[in-house]
Each structure stands twice: as C-alpha cells, then as structure tokens.
Write a protein that holds these residues in place. Structure first.
Motif, PDB file in Angstrom:
ATOM      1  N   LYS A  22      24.803  48.084  20.966  1.00 36.33           N
ATOM      2  CA  LYS A  22      24.151  48.019  22.074  1.00 36.33           C
ATOM      3  C   LYS A  22      23.194  49.525  22.270  1.00 36.33           C
ATOM      4  O   LYS A  22      23.680  50.604  21.669  1.00 36.33           O
ATOM      5  CB  LYS A  22      24.748  47.992  23.351  1.00 36.33           C
ATOM      6  N   ARG A  23      22.118  49.181  23.005  1.00 31.89           N
ATOM      7  CA  ARG A  23      21.520  50.621  23.386  1.00 31.89           C
ATOM      8  C   ARG A  23      22.058  51.153  24.513  1.00 31.89           C
ATOM      9  O   ARG A  23      22.710  50.319  25.213  1.00 31.89           O
ATOM     10  CB  ARG A  23      19.945  50.292  23.805  1.00 31.89           C
ATOM     11  N   GLU A  26      21.561  49.143  27.814  1.00 33.73           N
ATOM     12  CA  GLU A  26      22.323  47.637  27.961  1.00 33.73           C
ATOM     13  C   GLU A  26      23.840  48.241  28.386  1.00 33.73           C
ATOM     14  O   GLU A  26      24.499  47.505  29.027  1.00 33.73           O
ATOM     15  CB  GLU A  26      22.197  47.033  26.600  1.00 33.73           C
ATOM     16  N   PHE A  29      24.018  48.569  31.793  1.00 33.15           N
ATOM     17  CA  PHE A  29      23.750  47.459  32.597  1.00 33.15           C
ATOM     18  C   PHE A  29      24.995  46.500  32.531  1.00 33.15           C
ATOM     19  O   PHE A  29      25.089  45.933  33.334  1.00 33.15           O
ATOM     20  CB  PHE A  29      22.415  46.813  32.221  1.00 33.15           C
ATOM     21  N   ASP A  30      25.874  46.628  31.454  1.00 34.20           N
ATOM     22  CA  ASP A  30      26.876  45.834  31.283  1.00 34.20           C
ATOM     23  C   ASP A  30      27.914  45.974  32.472  1.00 34.20           C
ATOM     24  O   ASP A  30      28.722  45.001  32.901  1.00 34.20           O
ATOM     25  CB  ASP A  30      27.598  46.113  29.997  1.00 34.20           C
ATOM     26  N   GLU A  33      25.976  45.128  36.175  1.00 30.90           N
ATOM     27  CA  GLU A  33      26.151  43.571  36.627  1.00 30.90           C
ATOM     28  C   GLU A  33      27.434  43.147  37.180  1.00 30.90           C
ATOM     29  O   GLU A  33      27.251  42.588  38.364  1.00 30.90           O
ATOM     30  CB  GLU A  33      26.008  42.734  35.076  1.00 30.90           C
ATOM     31  N   ASP A  72      15.482  50.798  34.657  1.00 28.97           N
ATOM     32  CA  ASP A  72      15.845  49.580  34.743  1.00 28.97           C
ATOM     33  C   ASP A  72      17.230  49.054  34.769  1.00 28.97           C
ATOM     34  O   ASP A  72      17.488  48.333  35.571  1.00 28.97           O
ATOM     35  CB  ASP A  72      14.840  48.856  33.375  1.00 28.97           C
ATOM     36  N   ALA A  73      17.998  49.738  33.929  1.00 25.87           N
ATOM     37  CA  ALA A  73      19.271  49.284  33.652  1.00 25.87           C
ATOM     38  C   ALA A  73      20.297  49.561  35.043  1.00 25.87           C
ATOM     39  O   ALA A  73      21.173  49.041  34.839  1.00 25.87           O
ATOM     40  CB  ALA A  73      19.855  50.209  32.478  1.00 25.87           C
ATOM     41  N   GLY A  75      19.246  49.477  38.164  1.00 27.48           N
ATOM     42  CA  GLY A  75      18.553  48.914  39.373  1.00 27.48           C
ATOM     43  C   GLY A  75      17.910  49.902  39.959  1.00 27.48           C
ATOM     44  O   GLY A  75      17.617  49.812  41.364  1.00 27.48           O
ATOM     45  N   ALA A  76      17.289  50.984  39.610  1.00 26.16           N
ATOM     46  CA  ALA A  76      16.624  51.977  40.532  1.00 26.16           C
ATOM     47  C   ALA A  76      15.047  51.642  40.598  1.00 26.16           C
ATOM     48  O   ALA A  76      14.642  52.620  41.183  1.00 26.16           O
ATOM     49  CB  ALA A  76      16.707  53.358  39.709  1.00 26.16           C
ATOM     50  N   HIS A  77      14.599  50.693  40.108  1.00 26.05           N
ATOM     51  CA  HIS A  77      13.492  50.241  40.605  1.00 26.05           C
ATOM     52  C   HIS A  77      12.909  50.332  42.010  1.00 26.05           C
ATOM     53  O   HIS A  77      13.514  49.708  42.833  1.00 26.05           O
ATOM     54  CB  HIS A  77      13.085  48.890  39.988  1.00 26.05           C
ATOM     55  N   ARG A  79      13.389  52.897  44.225  1.00 27.32           N
ATOM     56  CA  ARG A  79      14.334  53.282  45.269  1.00 27.32           C
ATOM     57  C   ARG A  79      14.800  54.744  44.877  1.00 27.32           C
ATOM     58  O   ARG A  79      14.405  55.327  43.449  1.00 27.32           O
ATOM     59  CB  ARG A  79      15.418  52.443  45.626  1.00 27.32           C
TER      60      ARG A  79
ATOM     61  N   SER B 252      20.839  53.004  18.175  1.00 26.03           N
ATOM     62  CA  SER B 252      20.954  51.520  18.176  1.00 26.03           C
ATOM     63  C   SER B 252      19.956  51.015  18.531  1.00 26.03           C
ATOM     64  O   SER B 252      19.393  51.427  19.666  1.00 26.03           O
ATOM     65  CB  SER B 252      22.160  51.126  18.713  1.00 26.03           C
ATOM     66  N   GLY B 254      19.897  47.561  19.323  1.00 23.08           N
ATOM     67  CA  GLY B 254      20.458  46.449  20.178  1.00 23.08           C
ATOM     68  C   GLY B 254      19.755  45.092  19.779  1.00 23.08           C
ATOM     69  O   GLY B 254      18.704  45.109  19.120  1.00 23.08           O
ATOM     70  N   VAL B 287      16.449  44.543  30.332  1.00 23.85           N
ATOM     71  CA  VAL B 287      16.592  44.427  31.972  1.00 23.85           C
ATOM     72  C   VAL B 287      15.112  44.056  32.497  1.00 23.85           C
ATOM     73  O   VAL B 287      14.485  44.936  32.279  1.00 23.85           O
ATOM     74  CB  VAL B 287      17.424  45.493  32.663  1.00 23.85           C
ATOM     75  N   ALA B 289      13.298  45.237  35.480  1.00 21.91           N
ATOM     76  CA  ALA B 289      13.628  46.155  36.653  1.00 21.91           C
ATOM     77  C   ALA B 289      13.540  45.690  37.747  1.00 21.91           C
ATOM     78  O   ALA B 289      14.458  45.870  38.726  1.00 21.91           O
ATOM     79  CB  ALA B 289      12.711  47.217  36.257  1.00 21.91           C
ATOM     80  N   ARG B 292      16.495  42.972  38.079  1.00 22.32           N
ATOM     81  CA  ARG B 292      17.827  43.256  37.841  1.00 22.32           C
ATOM     82  C   ARG B 292      18.580  42.326  37.406  1.00 22.32           C
ATOM     83  O   ARG B 292      19.709  42.183  37.570  1.00 22.32           O
ATOM     84  CB  ARG B 292      18.618  44.054  39.096  1.00 22.32           C
ATOM     85  N   ARG B 294      18.945  40.116  33.264  1.00 22.73           N
ATOM     86  CA  ARG B 294      18.722  40.219  31.931  1.00 22.73           C
ATOM     87  C   ARG B 294      17.513  39.136  31.422  1.00 22.73           C
ATOM     88  O   ARG B 294      17.409  37.976  32.042  1.00 22.73           O
ATOM     89  CB  ARG B 294      20.039  39.688  30.786  1.00 22.73           C
TER      90      ARG B 294
END
Lengths: 382, 386
Positions: A22-23, A26, A29-30, A33, A72-73, A75-77, A79, B252, B254, B287, B289, B292, B294
């Motif tokens: 994973k980056r 991600e 984000f894991d 979620e 993005d990961a 949820g800060a879009h 805000r 990575s 991914g 993601v 954005a 929120r 995938r």
C-alpha cells in the motif's frame, strides 16, 4: 470540574516491518473507513467532522507540508485540517483544545508513518539534529540514546540482564496483541547474545522498523453517546520540551517528563501514580527507556528502575500490555499507539491481554533525541 | 565614464563580440536593443545571426528589434558582474523588457559571462585609503604633516595632516613638512604590498626620508597595513554553510497507482472512477476525496484530448534526481483527455516547438518514450495535432 472530552473510537492498521502492498495514503484510509462505519459519524458541516488533525513526517513522506498528501485519505476535503509534526499523541492534546474551546464537537485524528520507505531510519533521524554542529558528527536517535542509556544504567543500577528482561516481557505481551509487529517470543539469552549496535544498545533493544497508522475520534461530552456506549474520558494531558542541544541537558534527569507528568496528574487528580493506574503504556524506543520513563512518570522511585524490574513490577503494574513501542510502532505515532492501547483496554476490548476491570490508564509519548519532548495522557473509563 | 562595482557599461559592451558563443546561438536571428539611462549609460544594439554577433553604440535605437532591455547603468553593470540579482531587479521594476522576453533569457547561453579584468593597484589607490587606515590611538598629541612625493610613472604628491587625533589628506606637498617620503610610485606600491623590504629600500636609497626620523619610524603604526580591496572582500566574506539532504527512499505504488503506471507502459492512460459520483481521477488515487469512498474501477481515457490551459515557464530548477535542468522556456498543460469532462484534466508537458503556437481548445496527443518504465515520463510530452 470543566467539560470533558471522550475518545469514542480508535482504529489501528496493525504494524508491519514493510507494508509494501500500500501507499501510505491507503494505509491511512484503511482505518478512517471503519471509524466512519462503526460510529456512523458523518462529514456534515453542521453535525459531523469539520476538523481533522493529522500526524506525519515530511522526510519519511518525502514532501514538505506532508499533510497535504493526506487530504483525500483522511476525509479533509473542504474542511479544516492541521498537522502535528511531533508524536501523534499530541494530536489528542490539540483535539482536546479544539473541543474544549467550543469550536468543534468532533475531531478526527489520523497519524501515520511508513519507516520502511527510507533507506535507513538512522539517516532520517540524523536530519533531526542541527545540520552544522551535530549532523556532520553522525548523531542519530540511536547513538544519542546509547549515551543516555549508559548514563541511566550507571545511575539506576540497570544491567544488560535487566534490559534482556524488559525485551522478553515486551515480546510476551506483544504475542497476545494481534496489532503488534514483533510478536515472536524471545529468551533472555537471545537478547543478551544479540549484536551490540551502539554500546550498551543491542540489536534486540531497538524497536523494529515499522509501518502503520492510528486513528481516533474525539467527541465533546454532550454528544459522545451518539457515537459509542463505551466512551473513554481524557482526564489529563500535558507535554514539556527540554533542550535541543544535548550539552544543555541532564541526560538522566527526566526533567521534561517529570514536568509533563506533574501537570497531567494535577489536572487528572492523580495523587499517587505508582498505585492509581490499572495499566501504563510508555513510549520505549529502546529497552533502557522502559524503566527510565517509568522513573520519570513517578511509577517507581528515582534510581529504582532496576529494583522495579527485579521485583516483577513490569507485570504487576501492567506496563506495556501492547508490547510497547519495543514491539514495533513507527516513529511519530509511538505515543499515539500507546494511547490507542490504553483506550482499547479501558473499553475492555483487548482480548487475551485484557487487564480485568481497567478503569484508569496512563499513556506516554516522546519525540526527539533521548527524550527531548515528552507527552503524558491520563485516560479514565468513567 | 561612470564606474559601478569597478566596471563601466562601455567595458561590458566593448567585450560583447569576443564573448559570443556561436554554439549557444544556433538558429538565432535577433537584434537586442539596450536603452541604458543614467551616468555612463547610452544606447547599444547587439545583432546575432548566422553564427556571428556584432555590437554597436548608437545615438538612437533601431525601430526594429527582437527584444529591448531598458534599465539604468548601475543596475546593468550590477547584473552583469553578479552584484545585483536580475530577477529581483526585474520584479522591482529596475529592468524592463520589450519584445521577446525569452530571447533575453537566452543571452547567458549566447555570450560568456563578462569578467572584469584585474586592474593593477596604483600608488594613488593606496594613499587614498590613508584616512581610513589612520589609527588615532597611536597619534595622540601629534601635530605633524607627512609628505608623500611619488616619482616616476603613476606618481603624484600628497600631504597627510595629523592634528587633534584626526587625519586629513591633501593633494600636493605642504611647506615645512615634519617628515617627507620620497620614493618612486612603483616602489611605494611594492613597499605597501609587502613585496619590497623597507630597510632594503631605505638602505639602497630607493626610499628617502627627509625630516623627523622618529616620526617616520612610527608611521607603520599610525597607518594600519594596506589590504587590497579584493583581499579585504575575501576577509569580510560571510561564512555560508551548505548542506545537501539526501536519503534514498523507496515508495510503494499500491494497486491503484501501480495500475496507472502499468497502463502507461502499454501506452494506455487509465483513470479511476468514483462509484458514487462517477467522477474520474487522473492520476488515479485510492479515495474519491468528496465522497470519501474507494474508487476501484478503471477506465481507459484519451490518449488524445483538448488543451484546457497552458503555462509558459521561463525558468527551470534542476531535477533533484538527475541534476539536469530542462531547457527554458517550457510549457506545461492541462489536457481534457477524450472521455473526460469538467475538471478531469491531466497535467503534462507540451512539445517545445508547439510552445508559442498551441492554444486552449487545440487537439493534442501524447508522444510516448521508446523505453517505458512505469513512470510519468513514459509520456515525453503532448504535441499538437496538425
């Protein structure tokens, strides 16, 4: 007593030596979620998350203002988002301030670090030092810790054998923690025979290179029940900075740790730290730090680190039931992971390593070389 | 001719032609006009073409030119000798340009840098620093006049008047000097630079001291040692510490970024699609954005598309990985690839020859690298479809 703030959810990725699949985005984000899924929290600007506090490191992520990559990961879009560049446990202090000031009801905290991305963790920590006085001398967090280790061992009668016991205890606990990185059991002999990397620090005294992330949801007292029936309350938080230049500080004085602990305990009403906590999580990057930080936190007397280990205190005080940082968390979130374990224990969700009836916990974080900066967090289940 | 930083505008233009580099001016056919105001300024024209260059001083500027620089003499000299930052001067309005700005930015490739010739130090240069070198603590209660009679080439006469702890310098010799130094200008320079021993000079009669010998012996204390300005600058230079941060890293990709790069290796541009809002992401990220969630589904877009925005860049920083600096000017562009809409644009480079020709709305297509490794450079650039 003022208003209170609750930790209503905690998630961690589990920690790995190289999460190559994973980056880091991600990876973060894991855990965002499941926080959304389990609590039902939204990003509605009136009732949901409108501010996020992240923790990441510019060098490990190879970009300045590293939080920008996380938008993005986490949820800060559209805000608020702010970053702490010290251990992520300080994001809890920051989130506490956001909620207590009345600006926010809910704060999402996401800390991450992928140490495996760098060719050498030591080269990264070398960059933490003054570029002109110290970096050319090859200082990094490990060899500076060795200076402190030697000084501390002399002061407190801690021996190589004591340190082996610390590591064995960490692995015993980590074996019961599915999130820990280093879970294989070790014998004292294996530790004592592991190569010396920087006298008196041996290879098995160091935390393993680790990747992972931790997320938490902080909520104001009035709304905590919307998100959980097991809130964990933040009853005291404080941090304290010591000198950047090594020559300016007493390497074994634990000055900043004592100051941080004193302020956190006062706020939390802790009078006798050695007896009041059901469990204690200390941010031990190296084995000598377990007893040394316990001394600074007032869990054993000054200079009594060796006596604590000899007397089985690591077990009876429930020190690092998670395995501690020694079992592998990355830099930046070693303290945040300690807080995560404390919350899991106080929620009674720690499975095989659960401390029965745990009501009050201490979580500690440290940032910088040889414990320059310390943070102390007191959590209560009631 | 007015000097700035020890150099005149004429000094610079008189060496312009000999500093021409034909290899840096291939295919260039241009006339650069200079309108330089202030003392020592004037109007010049530099013509470049056919592997040759010619420079002329003019009374009035030609009506036709490729580019014109308008500045003042001090700024012009300062920028040329590296004492004034060109970009800062430009931003401060001390330099203005007309015509083809890119041509002015190419000048450093077409002409080698002007290096001021080293000028020999003269007796005048040295004696004129006497007041600055005067050390009053060694001249308490003195009321004297010291004569300097420099003979031969570069010679001249000066008198240093020392009174009330102060020193003034006058041209010419006063009457009734307390002490007088008589020496050739050439020997005086050598004496002051430490190339000629004073006792040898005195013993051989090349230096004559007339008058108060006791005062003559004190002169090296009353006046501090002369330090040539170049050396003085070197001594005064600030210590600057340089650091390069370098730690090898490995990232990575991914599954999402990995799929995009794999697509590039096969000359395909892949976007991923948000299952909720249907928005495409280029480059793809895990993601969506705003939603929120995938975004796991991939679609091939392009490879052709339409330019939505172009950005002409006149400076370049070195690529930190290769150390190479790309040629300027260069163009970046936003392309709305076929199959994309609204803000679903892709950012890449524009072919160099299309830079001043391409417009938003033009069709473009990617030009692929022969050897593709799974990187954003697998596309060399986008070119205009003609």
């Amino acid at each position: 007593m003022g208003k209170r703030v609750a930790v209503c959810a905690v998630e961690q990725t589990g920690f790995f030596t190289n999460l190559w699949q994973k980056r880091f985005q991600e990876m973060a984000f894991d855990i965002v979620e499941p926080i959304i899924r389990k609590t039902g929290v939204t990003f509605d600007m009136a009732t949901g998350i409108r501010n996020i506090i992240t923790c990441s490191d510019d060098v490990f992520d190879a970009r300045t203002i590293s939080d920008n990559a996380m938008t993005d990961a986490v949820g800060a879009h559209y805000r608020g988002e702010e970053k702490v560049t010290m251990d992520g446990i300080n994001a809890i202090g920051y989130g506490l301030a956001c909620v207590l000031s009345g600006h926010d009801d809910i704060i999402l905290i996401v800390g991450h670090c992928k140490e495996s991305q760098s060719e050498s963790r030591d080269m990264v920590t070398n960059l933490a030092f003054d570029p002109f006085y110290y970096r050319p001398l090859g200082l990094d967090f490990k060899n500076v810790a060795a200076l402190q280790a030697r000084a501390y061992m002399n002061k407190s009668g801690v021996t190589d054998e004591h340190l082996a016991k610390v590591v064995v205890n960490s692995r015993k606990n980590a074996a019961l923690n599915p999130a820990a990185n280093a879970r294989e059991l070790l014998t004292e002999e294996q530790v004592l025979k592991s190569p010396m990397t920087c006298d008196p620090i041996r290879l098995l005294h160091e935390y393993p290179v680790s990747d992972g992330a931790v997320a938490m949801l902080l909520v104001c007292e009035e709304r905590a029940s919307e998100f959980t029936d097991k809130p964990v309350w933040i009853s005291g938080f404080a941090n304290c900075m010591d000198s950047y230049f090594l020559g300016d500080k007493d390497l074994v004085g634990n000055f900043s740790l004592k100051k941080a602990a004193e302020r956190a305990y006062r706020k939390a009403g802790v009078k006798n730290p050695a007896e009041e906590f059901d469990l204690v999580e200390v941010n031990d990057c190296f084995a000598y730090q377990t007893p040394m930080w316990l001394e600074g936190l007032g869990l054993c007397g000054e200079g009594k680190g060796s006596a604590l280990i000899d007397g089985g205190g690591l077990k009876t005080c429930n020190v690092n039931k998670s395995g501690g940082m020694l079992a592998g968390n990355p830099l930046m979130i070693g303290g945040l992971a300690r807080a995560a374990e404390a919350v899991i224990q106080l929620r009674g969700e720690a499975g095989d390593r659960q401390v029965e009836g745990a009501k009050k916990a201490l979580a500690h974080g440290t940032t910088g070389a040889a414990g320059q900066f310390h943070s102390v967090l007191v959590l209560d289940s009631e | 001719m007015a000097e700035y930083f020890g150099t005149t505008v004429d000094d610079i233009f008189s060496t312009q032609t000999e500093r021409f580099r034909p290899e840096g001016a291939e295919g260039v056919d241009a006339v650069i006009a200079y309108d330089i105001s202030g003392a020592g300024g004037g109007r010049w024209m530099v013509a470049i073409g056919g592997g040759k260059s010619e420079t002329k001083k003019l009374d009035s500027l030609p009506a036709e030119f490729t580019a014109k620089m308008i500045t003042d003499a001090e700024t012009f000299v300062g920028m040329t000798v590296g004492r004034i930052d060109g970009m800062e001067a430009f931003q401060a309005g001390r330099v203005r340009a007309e015509g083809d700005m890119a041509m002015l930015l190419r000048l450093p490739q077409m002409f080698t840098k002007y290096v001021p010739p080293k000028k020999p130090i003269t007796a005048r240069d040295i004696i004129e620093t006497a007041v600055d070198r005067f050390q009053p603590q060694y001249a308490q209660e003195l009321d004297v006049t010291v004569g300097y009679d420099f003979t031969g080439k570069g010679g001249g006469q000066w008198t240093a008047v020392i009174k009330d702890g102060k020193c003034t310098l006058e041209e010419g010799l006063r009457d009734n000097l307390t002490v007088s130094n008589i020496v050739s200008a050439e020997d005086y320079v050598d004496l002051m630079l430490g190339k000629l021993d004073p006792m040898v000079a005195f013993g051989s009669g090349r230096l004559k001291l007339v008058g108060d010998m006791e005062l003559a012996m004190k002169l090296p204390k009353i006046f501090a040692k002369f330090v040539p300005s170049e050396e003085a600058e070197a001594v005064e230079e600030l210590i600057v510490l340089k650091k390069i941060i370098s730690v090898d890293m490995e990232y990575s990709t991914g599954p999402v970024m990995g799929q995009f790069f794999e697509g590039l290796m096969e000359k395909k541009i892949l976007a991923n699609v948000c299952p909720k809002c249907g928005r495409k992401q280029l480059p793809p990220r895990e993601v969506c954005a705003p939603c929120r969630c995938r975004a796991d589904e991939f679609v091939e877009v392009g490879p052709g598309g339409e330019i939505t925005m172009i950005d002409d860049t006149y400076y370049a920083s070195p690529d930190p990985l290769t150390g190479e600096t790309r040629e300027t000017p260069y163009g970046s562009l936003h392309v709305l690839l076929d199959g994309c809409k609204d803000n679903e644009t892709f950012w890449h480079m524009l072919k160099k020859n299309d830079l001043f020709d391409a417009q938003p709305g033009d069709r473009v297509r990617p030009v692929w690298a022969d050897e593709r490794t799974g990187s954003v450079n697998d596309i060399l650039y986008f070119e205009k479809v003609r």
